[in-house]
Motif scaffolding. Structure first.
Motif, PDB file in Angstrom:
ATOM      1  N   PRO A  46      26.654 -14.518 -32.037  1.00  0.00           N
ATOM      2  CA  PRO A  46      25.498 -14.765 -31.163  1.00  0.00           C
ATOM      3  C   PRO A  46      24.983 -13.502 -30.479  1.00  0.00           C
ATOM      4  O   PRO A  46      23.785 -13.379 -30.222  1.00  0.00           O
ATOM      5  CB  PRO A  46      26.035 -15.771 -30.143  1.00  0.00           C
ATOM      6  CG  PRO A  46      27.192 -16.428 -30.810  1.00  0.00           C
ATOM      7  CD  PRO A  46      27.803 -15.372 -31.683  1.00  0.00           C
ATOM      8  N   GLN A  50      21.214 -12.330 -30.638  1.00  0.00           N
ATOM      9  CA  GLN A  50      20.484 -12.233 -29.381  1.00  0.00           C
ATOM     10  C   GLN A  50      19.643 -10.967 -29.312  1.00  0.00           C
ATOM     11  O   GLN A  50      18.680 -10.876 -28.541  1.00  0.00           O
ATOM     12  CB  GLN A  50      21.460 -12.288 -28.205  1.00  0.00           C
ATOM     13  CG  GLN A  50      20.820 -12.261 -26.825  1.00  0.00           C
ATOM     14  CD  GLN A  50      19.912 -13.442 -26.551  1.00  0.00           C
ATOM     15  OE1 GLN A  50      20.148 -14.539 -27.058  1.00  0.00           O
ATOM     16  NE2 GLN A  50      18.871 -13.239 -25.758  1.00  0.00           N
ATOM     17  N   ARG A 156      17.944 -25.532 -23.708  1.00  0.00           N
ATOM     18  CA  ARG A 156      18.377 -25.040 -25.022  1.00  0.00           C
ATOM     19  C   ARG A 156      18.134 -23.534 -25.095  1.00  0.00           C
ATOM     20  O   ARG A 156      17.109 -23.047 -24.628  1.00  0.00           O
ATOM     21  CB  ARG A 156      17.577 -25.721 -26.138  1.00  0.00           C
ATOM     22  CG  ARG A 156      17.746 -27.214 -26.207  1.00  0.00           C
ATOM     23  CD  ARG A 156      16.833 -27.819 -27.260  1.00  0.00           C
ATOM     24  NE  ARG A 156      15.425 -27.751 -26.877  1.00  0.00           N
ATOM     25  CZ  ARG A 156      14.454 -27.303 -27.654  1.00  0.00           C
ATOM     26  NH1 ARG A 156      14.735 -26.830 -28.855  1.00  0.00           N
ATOM     27  NH2 ARG A 156      13.198 -27.300 -27.236  1.00  0.00           N
ATOM     28  N   SER A 157      19.048 -22.800 -25.687  1.00  0.00           N
ATOM     29  CA  SER A 157      18.805 -21.380 -25.902  1.00  0.00           C
ATOM     30  C   SER A 157      18.235 -21.173 -27.295  1.00  0.00           C
ATOM     31  O   SER A 157      18.488 -21.963 -28.209  1.00  0.00           O
ATOM     32  CB  SER A 157      20.100 -20.567 -25.748  1.00  0.00           C
ATOM     33  OG  SER A 157      20.950 -20.757 -26.862  1.00  0.00           O
ATOM     34  N   ALA A 160      21.132 -20.470 -29.868  1.00  0.00           N
ATOM     35  CA  ALA A 160      21.968 -21.628 -30.198  1.00  0.00           C
ATOM     36  C   ALA A 160      21.330 -22.490 -31.269  1.00  0.00           C
ATOM     37  O   ALA A 160      22.034 -23.169 -32.033  1.00  0.00           O
ATOM     38  CB  ALA A 160      22.225 -22.456 -28.945  1.00  0.00           C
ATOM     39  N   GLU A 161      20.005 -22.465 -31.360  1.00  0.00           N
ATOM     40  CA  GLU A 161      19.321 -23.297 -32.342  1.00  0.00           C
ATOM     41  C   GLU A 161      18.743 -22.485 -33.496  1.00  0.00           C
ATOM     42  O   GLU A 161      17.945 -22.998 -34.282  1.00  0.00           O
ATOM     43  CB  GLU A 161      18.222 -24.107 -31.658  1.00  0.00           C
ATOM     44  CG  GLU A 161      18.785 -25.119 -30.670  1.00  0.00           C
ATOM     45  CD  GLU A 161      17.828 -26.245 -30.387  1.00  0.00           C
ATOM     46  OE1 GLU A 161      16.614 -26.078 -30.588  1.00  0.00           O
ATOM     47  OE2 GLU A 161      18.298 -27.314 -29.965  1.00  0.00           O
TER      48      GLU A 161
END
Length: 353
Positions: A46, A50, A156-157, A160-161
């Protein structure tokens, strides 16, 4: 430092970078220097993914919305703008039938959705909506003080999706993710919590289809370029300073590949359109409505005075609304050397064919 590989990412919007990836030209440009190019999707970490927003990754290219690089630069990240593109993007205020809102003049006293992504380090969606509202209201002689901004919290980030794919060339964003991009705002519109939602590009097309919403105004259709500025216009092609300083020839080669892809799309629009649609998360049949029938001819890269002025105007909005952490040093943020070098690379390539 020793650079062992190159990372890249692109936003889910039409870009020449996406076409260059599809053609294998990014791989070729990086491979000429003995390195391997990988999309951020190649990593399941992640923190690596990011970087699409924070840009805090070594040896990294990004092509897409201008808000994340502007914010990252204000936070001290050494990211450089090496090119800007400008494809027409609908920027629409949407309302349900029967709301009584038929024009910007009708927005006075109404409730406008303002998303807050509480788990996102760069809330570009909120900033995008604010600019869209300001432009729409200004067209009717109104300001944000004349409406009620209703916060719609989204927990929601983005990362993450992002797609589960770990493909070397894949985008982080697939159609499944993009379909639900504004689900909280769609729910707020349908249940009457808000009267108006702002959406752009493919997101607007999906939201209209899902809710039956009508367009109050499309501020992306204004004739003057200065009124069309938002996250997607101009789209920023950036590179991290470490890669540019250590491998300027590589950066010029990648930029040349992107410029070449934009020119290819002008000559081969029917070949380019399926790629642009897939990258944007829409069906080919919906590409014209989501963007423009001329989208394949709108992928050129430059650093013109008009596009730079638009980027500065966007920075002013972000500063005014508190999205920037500090001032921007434009002399070091924008670097035109790779663009000049890339044009020379293309000249040599054309001369050799």
């Amino acid at each position: 430092m020793s650079i062992e590989g190159v990372w890249y990412t692109r936003c889910p919007v039409p870009t020449a970078f996406s076409l260059a990836v599809e053609q294998g030209w990014i791989d070729d440009a990086v491979g000429e220097h003995g390195l391997v190019a990988r999309s951020l999707s190649a990593s399941s970490d992640p923190k690596v993914r990011q970087a699409h927003f924070d840009q805090n990754l070594s040896a990294f290219f990004r092509h897409g919305g201008n808000i994340p690089p502007l914010v990252a630069r204000s936070r001290g990240v050494d990211v450089r703008v090496i090119g800007l593109s400008w494809a027409q993007i609908p920027q629409q205020l949407l309302t349900l039938p029967g709301s009584g809102i038929g024009s910007p003049e009708d927005l006075r006293g109404r409730r406008l959705s303002l998303p807050r992504r509480v788990n996102s380090s760069v809330d570009f969606v909120r900033a995008t909506a604010l600019r869209g509202y300001e432009k729409a209201l200004a067209s009717a002689g109104l300001t944000l003080d004349d409406v009620e901004l209703v916060e719609v919290v989204v927990d929601r980030s983005f990362i993450a999706e992002s797609t589960a794919s770990t493909g070397e060339r894949d985008s982080l964003w697939d159609a499944g993710y993009l379909t639900g991009f504004q689900r909280e705002e769609a729910a707020a519109l349908r249940d009457g919590t808000v009267d108006v939602v702002f959406a752009s590009g493919g997101h607007a097309a999906r939201l209209r289809a899902a809710t039956g919403a009508l367009v109050v105004i499309d501020v992306g259709a204004f004739d003057e370029w200065a009124r069309n500025v938002n996250n997607g216009n101009p789209a920023a092609l950036t590179v991290t300073g470490d890669l540019l300083d250590e491998r300027p020839e590589l950066v010029a080669g990648v930029l040349a590949a992107v410029i070449r892809a934009g020119r290819w799309a002008v000559d081969e629009p029917e070949a380019a359109r399926p790629v642009l649609a897939r990258e944007s998360g829409v069906a080919v049949e919906d590409l014209d409505a989501a963007y423009s029938p001329a989208v394949a001819a709108q992928l050129d890269i430059d650093l013109s005075k008009a596009r730079l002025a638009a980027l500065a105007d966007q920075a002013n909005l972000l500063e005014r609304h508190g999205f920037l952490d500090g001032p921007l040093d434009w002399d070091t943020f924008v670097d035109d050397r790779p663009l000049r070098a890339a044009r020379e690379v293309l000249k040599r390539q054309l001369a050799a064919t």
